[in-house]
Design an enzyme around this catalytic site. Sequence first.
Site, PDB file in Angstrom:
ATOM      1  N   LYS A  21      12.630 -11.031  30.903  1.00  0.00           N
ATOM      2  CA  LYS A  21      12.330 -11.860  29.718  1.00  0.00           C
ATOM      3  C   LYS A  21      13.488 -11.839  28.725  1.00  0.00           C
ATOM      4  CE  LYS A  21       8.645  -9.467  28.774  1.00  0.00           C
ATOM      5  NZ  LYS A  21       8.666  -8.541  29.942  1.00  0.00           N
ATOM      6  N   ASP A  78      10.351  -8.117  22.641  1.00  0.00           N
ATOM      7  CA  ASP A  78       9.487  -6.999  22.999  1.00  0.00           C
ATOM      8  C   ASP A  78       8.097  -7.102  22.380  1.00  0.00           C
ATOM      9  OD1 ASP A  78       8.962  -4.560  24.365  1.00  0.00           O
ATOM     10  OD2 ASP A  78       9.115  -3.520  22.446  1.00  0.00           O
ATOM     11  N   HIS A 100       2.992  -8.179  23.944  1.00  0.00           N
ATOM     12  CA  HIS A 100       4.258  -7.846  24.589  1.00  0.00           C
ATOM     13  C   HIS A 100       4.871  -9.125  25.144  1.00  0.00           C
ATOM     14  CE1 HIS A 100       7.311  -5.678  26.786  1.00  0.00           C
ATOM     15  NE2 HIS A 100       6.899  -6.229  27.926  1.00  0.00           N
TER      16      HIS A 100
END
Length: 302
Positions: free
Chosen positions: A159, A177, A138
């Site tokens: 992020k 992702d 992730h």
Amino acid sequence: MKSITVKELVDRFSLEVLAGGEQLHREITKTRVHRPGLEFVGYFEYFPQAEVQLLGRREITYLHRLSEDERNHHIGNIVKYHPPCFIVSRNQEGLKYLIKYCEEENIPLLRTPLATTKFLDLVNGYLSKTLAEEIAIHGVCVNVSGIGVLLRGKSGVGKSETAHTLIRRGHRLVADDLVVLKRINPETLLGTHNGKTKEFLALRSIGLINVSRLYGRSAFQDETRIVLDIELKKWEQDALNNELELEPKFTEYLDVKIPHIEIQLQPGRDVAGLVEAAANSWYLRQQGYSAAEEFMKRLENG
């Protein structure tokens, strides 16, 4: 163990099938291509029989110059090991004897018009990436001025938003992702997407965007070598380290060590700018430059 079929190799490089067409389901598991040389003179102690065998001008010319008995002997010694396939480069001809043995032993014999060294580089690169050991983590992967950066942190930490700011500054998205990490060799880790998320960036309150459609093709690239692991963390009072030069830390993925740093988040802090600074600082260190060392020298020299 990961594998591909000979047919996948045929399709990828538009190879001509000369023999063994019914055996294209055979598996390739090794990431390197071998050019048999010593094997033609009878030395098989280290013969990598599980590798694709490439016959260039050098090998075919040698075989052409042998007598029929010698040629049959040398080829017979190799085909009995049943490598995944043989590939002849430069569209070389006069291969009846090879076709005969490959048909008898049910080994695919393929041909390419490409020069030997060029084809060797292309296939080795393809096999290295396709068969590389991999994991999915992730995070977000970006390329910052040619430097591959992995952005990690808890869900919702920012992020993707940081990646979006970097893209607007001219850098490139690789994956959002879910980042696929591939170990190409003991020192090289490649970051890429899983195909489904290609070009997509998920932004909270906005939704999915296609960075190539929104910002142009230069906003995205398929893969990058990962050289920095950056963890985005929530602000912790008095936790920032202000030493001139921090002790190096590393994160390990698939037994490959990657330099690791932490960036704390706070409203108004230019996180994307700090990522750029970290990437550029890493590059300078690879060139042998240290700002801390230069600063200390200035102090010493008055």
